[in-house]
Design a protein around this motif. Structure first.
Motif, PDB file in Angstrom:
ATOM      1  N   TRP A 146      -3.120  12.993  -4.148  1.00  0.00           N
ATOM      2  CA  TRP A 146      -3.207  11.525  -4.208  1.00  0.00           C
ATOM      3  C   TRP A 146      -4.011  10.955  -3.038  1.00  0.00           C
ATOM      4  O   TRP A 146      -4.660   9.919  -3.186  1.00  0.00           O
ATOM      5  CB  TRP A 146      -1.819  10.907  -4.193  1.00  0.00           C
ATOM      6  CG  TRP A 146      -1.027  11.117  -5.463  1.00  0.00           C
ATOM      7  CD1 TRP A 146      -1.464  11.667  -6.627  1.00  0.00           C
ATOM      8  CD2 TRP A 146       0.351  10.776  -5.678  1.00  0.00           C
ATOM      9  NE1 TRP A 146      -0.451  11.697  -7.565  1.00  0.00           N
ATOM     10  CE2 TRP A 146       0.668  11.151  -7.008  1.00  0.00           C
ATOM     11  CE3 TRP A 146       1.335  10.201  -4.899  1.00  0.00           C
ATOM     12  CZ2 TRP A 146       1.939  10.963  -7.558  1.00  0.00           C
ATOM     13  CZ3 TRP A 146       2.602  10.007  -5.427  1.00  0.00           C
ATOM     14  CH2 TRP A 146       2.896  10.386  -6.755  1.00  0.00           C
ATOM     15  N   GLU A 149      -7.631  11.297  -4.282  1.00  0.00           N
ATOM     16  CA  GLU A 149      -7.961  10.624  -5.536  1.00  0.00           C
ATOM     17  C   GLU A 149      -7.430   9.193  -5.626  1.00  0.00           C
ATOM     18  O   GLU A 149      -8.000   8.369  -6.337  1.00  0.00           O
ATOM     19  CB  GLU A 149      -7.410  11.455  -6.697  1.00  0.00           C
ATOM     20  CG  GLU A 149      -8.042  12.837  -6.798  1.00  0.00           C
ATOM     21  CD  GLU A 149      -7.495  13.636  -7.972  1.00  0.00           C
ATOM     22  OE1 GLU A 149      -6.613  13.103  -8.689  1.00  0.00           O
ATOM     23  OE2 GLU A 149      -7.955  14.777  -8.175  1.00  0.00           O
ATOM     24  N   HIS A 150      -6.347   8.922  -4.924  1.00  0.00           N
ATOM     25  CA  HIS A 150      -5.724   7.595  -5.005  1.00  0.00           C
ATOM     26  C   HIS A 150      -5.234   7.133  -3.632  1.00  0.00           C
ATOM     27  O   HIS A 150      -4.032   6.950  -3.416  1.00  0.00           O
ATOM     28  CB  HIS A 150      -4.552   7.605  -5.992  1.00  0.00           C
ATOM     29  CG  HIS A 150      -4.957   7.884  -7.399  1.00  0.00           C
ATOM     30  ND1 HIS A 150      -5.581   6.936  -8.186  1.00  0.00           N
ATOM     31  CD2 HIS A 150      -4.840   9.016  -8.146  1.00  0.00           C
ATOM     32  CE1 HIS A 150      -5.820   7.464  -9.377  1.00  0.00           C
ATOM     33  NE2 HIS A 150      -5.400   8.717  -9.385  1.00  0.00           N
ATOM     34  N   TYR A 153      -2.566   4.469  -3.137  1.00  0.00           N
ATOM     35  CA  TYR A 153      -1.131   4.742  -3.304  1.00  0.00           C
ATOM     36  C   TYR A 153      -0.382   4.699  -1.970  1.00  0.00           C
ATOM     37  O   TYR A 153       0.849   4.727  -1.951  1.00  0.00           O
ATOM     38  CB  TYR A 153      -0.913   6.128  -3.918  1.00  0.00           C
ATOM     39  CG  TYR A 153      -1.218   6.262  -5.390  1.00  0.00           C
ATOM     40  CD1 TYR A 153      -1.722   5.198  -6.136  1.00  0.00           C
ATOM     41  CD2 TYR A 153      -1.003   7.471  -6.047  1.00  0.00           C
ATOM     42  CE1 TYR A 153      -2.006   5.343  -7.484  1.00  0.00           C
ATOM     43  CE2 TYR A 153      -1.276   7.625  -7.398  1.00  0.00           C
ATOM     44  CZ  TYR A 153      -1.776   6.560  -8.117  1.00  0.00           C
ATOM     45  OH  TYR A 153      -2.051   6.696  -9.454  1.00  0.00           O
ATOM     46  N   ASN A 180       2.233  -0.572  -5.212  1.00  0.00           N
ATOM     47  CA  ASN A 180       1.284  -0.047  -6.196  1.00  0.00           C
ATOM     48  C   ASN A 180       2.041   0.463  -7.423  1.00  0.00           C
ATOM     49  O   ASN A 180       2.748   1.472  -7.365  1.00  0.00           O
ATOM     50  CB  ASN A 180       0.461   1.094  -5.583  1.00  0.00           C
ATOM     51  CG  ASN A 180      -0.689   1.504  -6.470  1.00  0.00           C
ATOM     52  OD1 ASN A 180      -0.490   2.021  -7.558  1.00  0.00           O
ATOM     53  ND2 ASN A 180      -1.917   1.264  -5.998  1.00  0.00           N
ATOM     54  N   GLU A 182       0.864   1.729 -10.231  1.00  0.00           N
ATOM     55  CA  GLU A 182       0.357   2.989 -10.783  1.00  0.00           C
ATOM     56  C   GLU A 182       1.002   4.180 -10.079  1.00  0.00           C
ATOM     57  O   GLU A 182       1.329   5.191 -10.712  1.00  0.00           O
ATOM     58  CB  GLU A 182      -1.162   3.054 -10.627  1.00  0.00           C
ATOM     59  CG  GLU A 182      -1.915   2.093 -11.537  1.00  0.00           C
ATOM     60  CD  GLU A 182      -3.417   2.261 -11.424  1.00  0.00           C
ATOM     61  OE1 GLU A 182      -3.853   3.222 -10.740  1.00  0.00           O
ATOM     62  OE2 GLU A 182      -4.153   1.452 -12.000  1.00  0.00           O
TER      63      GLU A 182
END
Length: 453
Positions: A146, A149-150, A153, A180, A182
């Motif tokens: 994460w 990629e994110h 987060y 967040n 997501e």
């Protein structure tokens, strides 16, 4: 014609109806373990498994071999400390912390493979035990996918840098941002994986109070659509148990035990704690009773270091007080060393005094409703004595079953009188004991009795 169509429609509905849960079937004429229920919690004893340190090999398979032995101790729930891969970036020590996770849906290769976890869970189920996983929702390790990629987060500082949890020294982990939505959805997805694919029975949630309550409430509701689960919060906050968790830590109860054993507090402080529990928590809230766990053992000292001569009476109290008793790996073997946390260590599995005592306490808890500690727990009634600072006496009752716990929680022999009357049977010696208000009783330092009334 309408009747014929209705019959056809019903037949199609039945044929398309999802199959009932596999736990309700039988295999080879043997009943498969049913999903965990409130009735299971009344007599449950929980065991915290430290896979890394449990054996010289430190593997799932070595622990699995001993699962049948845990039945001797009355264990109903096995809590596995984090079994996931550990981040190496910013890690502490040689092996790092179990709680710095790099992937929520894989297993630490040091411990074994995913098939080994499946075997562990199946073995536990065959032995009538449930398995819950340690879940770390507040943060991840710095190697987690994460972060690449994110990054949205995660919590960020004023410079836009991802940070560890503010106010802690947890520099080996990155703090998650629960604003967040997501990320919340991905967290639920990863938790659901273990329930759906490996048939785990719930989760022990690390620092649960640091994660928003509404996340837990939504997540637990979704997980329970898969099957009934058991949820343990590493927290004390009562609001976590309104719609999310079944049990929380009895931290303040644990602290009272430590302080009384060390002469810093006395029975009156214990009594205050019991009143506090009644005022803070609902009647169906469960608290976990413990004299040690992984944090206490590694950072604050062994049972003997903290409790000394009071070790045995406090263990018995953890079983007899309202709540669910915890056994931490090695405790059953009289472990008297602080297990290393970031390095490999090993529990010496030699039975001493604690194993048979735990067996005896488990037999009583499993057979006597007066020790029910779940959502329909037995009552707790304080019994007065002439020595209120040193002598603790309480009774517990449910239905026709009643027990009395009596202990001298001081380092001196104490003579006293009590309001308890009648004839009881000493659980350990099977001898009859007569009580009356004018009869003096004597207990040696840290001596205790469990009486069947």
């Amino acid at each position: 014609m309408r009747t014929t169509l209705l019959i056809i429609a019903l037949a199609m509905f039945v044929s398309c109806k999802p199959e009932t849960k596999k736990e309700q079937k039988t295999e080879n004429n043997n009943e498969v373990l049913q999903p965990i229920s409130d009735s299971d919690l009344e007599t449950a004893i929980i065991y915290e498994a430290n896979i890394r340190q449990y054996s010289p090999e430190g593997t799932f398979n070595e622990f699995t071999k001993d699962i049948p032995k845990l039945k001797e101790l009355g264990v109903k729930i096995i809590w596995l400390m984090p079994i996931y891969p550990i981040s190496t970036t910013k890690s502490k020590g040689t092996l790092g912390s179990y709680y710095a996770i790099s992937d929520y849906t894989k297993v630490n290769p040091e411990f074994g493979e995913i098939t080994d976890v499946e075997n562990l869970i199946k073995t536990a189920h065959k032995n009538g035990m449930y398995v819950i996983l340690d879940w770390v929702a507040n943060h991840t390790g710095w190697d987690h996918v994460w972060l690449k990629e994110h990054p949205e987060y995660y919590t960020k500082n004023e410079k836009g840098e991802i940070t560890h949890t503010v106010g802690t020294d947890w520099t080996d982990v990155a703090d998650l941002n629960y604003d967040n939505l997501e990320m919340r959805a991905e967290m639920l997805k990863d938790m659901k994986y273990w329930v759906e694919e490996l048939d785990v029975d719930g989760f022990r949630c690390d620092v649960a109070g640091m994660v928003p309550v509404d996340f837990w409430e939504h997540t637990v509701a979704e997980l329970k659509k898969v099957k009934p689960i058991f949820m343990l919060a590493e927290a004390w906050e009562p609001n976590l148990m309104e719609n999310a968790f079944d049990m929380a830590y009895g931290w303040d109860t644990h602290h009272k035990m430590n302080h009384i054993a060390q002469g810093k507090e006395n029975v009156k402080n214990w009594d205050d704690r019991m009143i506090q529990i009644d005022t803070m928590y609902q009647s169906d809230d469960i608290l976990m009773n413990f004299i040690t766990n992984h944090d206490e053992n590694s950072w604050n000292g062994t049972v003997k270091e903290r409790l000394g001569a009071a070790s045995e009476v406090m263990l018995a109290l953890a079983y007899c007080a309202p709540g669910m008793p915890l056994i931490y790996s090695g405790q059953e073997y009289d472990m008297d060393k602080r297990l290393l946390f970031f390095e490999k260590d090993t529990i010496i599995k030699t039975k001493g005094k604690v194993w048979p005592l735990m067996q005896k306490l488990a037999e009583l808890k499993l057979s006597n409703q007066a020790l029910h500690g779940g959502k329909n727990a037995a009552s707790y009634t304080k019994i007065k004595t002439s020595s209120p600072e040193d002598i603790l006496i309480f009774s517990r009752q449910k239905g026709q079953d009643k027990i009395t716990f009596m202990a001298n929680l001081s380092k001196m022999e104490v003579a006293f009188t009590t309001e308890k009357e009648g004839v009881s049977v000493d659980y350990f010696t099977n001898e009859k004991v007569t009580f009356s208000k004018d009869k003096t009783q004597t207990l040696k330092a840290w001596e205790y009795k469990i009486l069947i009334d």
